[in-house]
Design an enzyme around this catalytic site. Structure first.
Site, PDB file in Angstrom:
ATOM      1  N   ASP A   1       0.807  -1.217   0.000  1.00  9.28           N
ATOM      2  CA  ASP A   1       0.000   0.000   0.000  1.00  9.28           C
ATOM      3  C   ASP A   1       0.844   1.272   0.000  1.00  9.28           C
ATOM      4  O   ASP A   1       0.387   2.332   0.442  1.00  9.28           O
ATOM      5  CB  ASP A   1      -0.957   0.026   1.204  1.00  9.28           C
ATOM      6  CG  ASP A   1      -1.957  -1.118   1.163  1.00  9.28           C
ATOM      7  OD1 ASP A   1      -2.304  -1.559   0.058  1.00  9.28           O
ATOM      8  OD2 ASP A   1      -2.379  -1.584   2.251  1.00  9.28           O
ATOM      9  N   GLU A   2       2.070   1.209  -0.502  1.00  8.49           N
ATOM     10  CA  GLU A   2       2.934   2.387  -0.500  1.00  8.49           C
ATOM     11  C   GLU A   2       3.412   2.766  -1.902  1.00  8.49           C
ATOM     12  O   GLU A   2       4.348   3.549  -2.049  1.00  8.49           O
ATOM     13  CB  GLU A   2       4.130   2.163   0.432  1.00  8.49           C
ATOM     14  CG  GLU A   2       3.729   2.054   1.899  1.00  8.49           C
ATOM     15  CD  GLU A   2       4.914   2.064   2.847  1.00  8.49           C
ATOM     16  OE1 GLU A   2       6.045   2.294   2.380  1.00  8.49           O
ATOM     17  OE2 GLU A   2       4.713   1.847   4.048  1.00  8.49           O
TER      18      GLU A   2
END
Length: 290
Positions: free
Chosen positions: A234-235
């Site tokens: 999720d980055e």
């Protein structure tokens, strides 16, 4: 079935070290090719030693006969400015594969927009680790492939997924609430070609159960984030985000229900920008020309 829209339009996307003369050289080249520039956008991170980004849409007469020559002849100009570049044809529709699990709201939003012509893309196949959404997908005339995934079979399942992607000549992948973490080798094979929707306003509430985390924190805004995936969960580079105001009366389940709306809006918008070549990735950020 969607037919290919024959167009004389192409898109040139450039990133390179910022320096004088880039715009002039590109414009002069296109003029020499008798191309008509219909839109031009540029951005520099820093005029002194920064990175320059440019997106140009242009119409090219006698497109079929001249496009390959335009590609070849632009290479020396690109080399002289150390450009990372590509030219995309509007007439060539991208092929998108959708990965899903059990939830259907993001998938249905994409399918509806595709069928209505809002997303100018082909969707040859939907791949899922569950079989529940088969009837919905096949009702749109799209192939459905059920590839179960367990902790023990993840790598074998991903190999099957790659074979399906290759068979359909897929250009990019959309994770429409696909509740599996892709392996580093899979991510590496499709760099900046896999769009995910995370049901949170990143960087807040990374990982699983973000709506419960948001409820526990007492947030007043909930959001969703569409981003390219990387090995870091999720980055990856953020493409788009959407938010919705909430209050203390929202239970965790209410947040989840409301969040579905922002998820599908953010994802559909990000997919549309990717289709139209409006995104350039810079380090772990994106430049969006819209």
């Amino acid at each position: 079935m969607h037919e290919t829209h024959l167009s004389n339009r192409a898109r040139l996307l450039i990133s390179c070290p910022d320096q004088p003369g880039i715009v002039a050289a590109v414009s002069q080249y296109l003029q020499e090719q008798q191309a008509n520039i219909v839109q031009s956008d540029q951005y520099s991170t820093d005029p002194e030693g920064g990175t320059f980004f440019m997106r140009i849409e242009f119409n090219l007469p006698s497109f079929e006969e001249r496009f390959e020559r335009v590609l070849q002849d632009f290479a020396p100009i690109a080399d002289s400015f150390q450009m990372n570049w590509r030219i995309e044809q509007e007439r060539r529709r991208k092929k998108m594969a959708v990965f899903v699990s059990k939830e259907d709201h993001c998938l249905l939003e994409l399918l509806w927009r595709w069928r209505s012509g809002e997303l100018e893309v082909d969707i040859p196949v939907v791949i899922s680790n569950h079989d529940q959404l088969r009837d919905i997908v096949e009702s749109y005339g799209i192939a459905f492939r059920h590839i179960p995934v367990t902790k023990e079979t993840k790598l074998q399942a991903e190999q099957q997924q790659k074979e399906v992607i290759d068979a359909y000549d897929i250009d990019f992948i959309v994770l429409a609430r696909y509740m599996q973490i892709l392996s580093p080798s899979f991510v590496e094979s499709f760099q900046h070609k896999v769009i995910n929707i995370h049901h949170s306003f990143l960087p807040a509430f990374i990982g699983a159960n973000p709506y419960q985390k948001a409820f526990d924190r007492g947030v007043k805004l909930i959001g969703a984030t569409a981003h390219y995936i990387t090995d870091d969960l999720d980055e990856g580079p953020i493409i788009d985000q959407e938010v919705l105001r909430v209050n203390h009366r929202y239970a965790a389940e209410d947040l989840k229900i409301a969040g579905r709306n922002v998820e599908k809006i953010a994802l559909a918008r990000a997919v549309d920008w990717h289709i139209q070549d409006k995104i350039l990735v810079f380090e772990n950020k994106t430049i969006i020309f819209n």
